[in-house]
Design a protein around this motif. Structure first.
Motif, PDB file in Angstrom:
ATOM      1  N   PRO A 105       0.818  -1.228   0.000  1.00 34.04           N
ATOM      2  CA  PRO A 105       0.000   0.000   0.000  1.00 34.04           C
ATOM      3  C   PRO A 105       0.849   1.274   0.000  1.00 34.04           C
ATOM      4  O   PRO A 105       0.521   2.247  -0.671  1.00 34.04           O
ATOM      5  N   LEU A 106       1.960   1.265   0.738  1.00 36.31           N
ATOM      6  CA  LEU A 106       2.858   2.421   0.744  1.00 36.31           C
ATOM      7  C   LEU A 106       3.456   2.644  -0.641  1.00 36.31           C
ATOM      8  O   LEU A 106       3.512   3.765  -1.137  1.00 36.31           O
ATOM      9  N   ILE A 123       2.175   1.750  -3.523  1.00 34.91           N
ATOM     10  CA  ILE A 123       1.122   2.233  -4.426  1.00 34.91           C
ATOM     11  C   ILE A 123       0.853   3.714  -4.182  1.00 34.91           C
ATOM     12  O   ILE A 123       0.720   4.497  -5.127  1.00 34.91           O
ATOM     13  N   ARG A 124       0.813   4.134  -2.926  1.00 35.85           N
ATOM     14  CA  ARG A 124       0.591   5.542  -2.599  1.00 35.85           C
ATOM     15  C   ARG A 124       1.744   6.407  -3.116  1.00 35.85           C
ATOM     16  O   ARG A 124       1.522   7.447  -3.733  1.00 35.85           O
ATOM     17  N   GLU A 125       2.972   5.964  -2.889  1.00 37.81           N
ATOM     18  CA  GLU A 125       4.138   6.721  -3.353  1.00 37.81           C
ATOM     19  C   GLU A 125       4.175   6.783  -4.875  1.00 37.81           C
ATOM     20  O   GLU A 125       4.526   7.811  -5.456  1.00 37.81           O
ATOM     21  N   GLY A 165       1.590   6.673  -6.861  1.00 42.36           N
ATOM     22  CA  GLY A 165       0.535   7.610  -7.255  1.00 42.36           C
ATOM     23  C   GLY A 165       0.998   9.049  -7.116  1.00 42.36           C
ATOM     24  O   GLY A 165       0.724   9.889  -7.983  1.00 42.36           O
ATOM     25  N   ASP A 166       1.722   9.353  -6.018  1.00 39.30           N
ATOM     26  CA  ASP A 166       2.273  10.701  -5.839  1.00 39.30           C
ATOM     27  C   ASP A 166       3.249  11.027  -6.962  1.00 39.30           C
ATOM     28  O   ASP A 166       3.268  12.140  -7.489  1.00 39.30           O
ATOM     29  N   ARG A 174       1.342  11.840 -10.133  1.00 45.72           N
ATOM     30  CA  ARG A 174       0.753  13.184 -10.050  1.00 45.72           C
ATOM     31  C   ARG A 174       1.799  14.266 -10.282  1.00 45.72           C
ATOM     32  O   ARG A 174       1.566  15.228 -11.008  1.00 45.72           O
TER      33      ARG A 174
END
Length: 62
Positions: free
Chosen positions: A10-11, A13-15, A17-18, A21
């Motif tokens: 999950p970390l 995937i979040r990183e 995504g950042d 962006r």
């Protein structure tokens, strides 16, 4: 190994995504820069052309 991977996923995937962006923002800003570049070059050309007159007017020659 598998447990650590699932905990970190999950970390990651979040990183990621950042990162995507930020990459999209960079590409958009770079597009604005490219669009403005011809205007900047034209204005800089005017500045260079007027520089000798400016120097002569304000007595920077010795």
């Amino acid at each position: 190994m598998s447990l650590a991977f699932t905990r970190e996923l999950p970390l990651f995937i979040r990183e990621f995504g950042d990162f995507i962006r930020e990459l999209r923002l960079f590409i958009r800003e770079f597009g604005h820069f490219i669009r403005e570049l011809p205007l900047f070059i034209r204005e800089f050309g005017h500045f260079i052309r007027e520089l000798p007159l400016f120097i002569r007017e304000f007595g920077f020659y010795s």
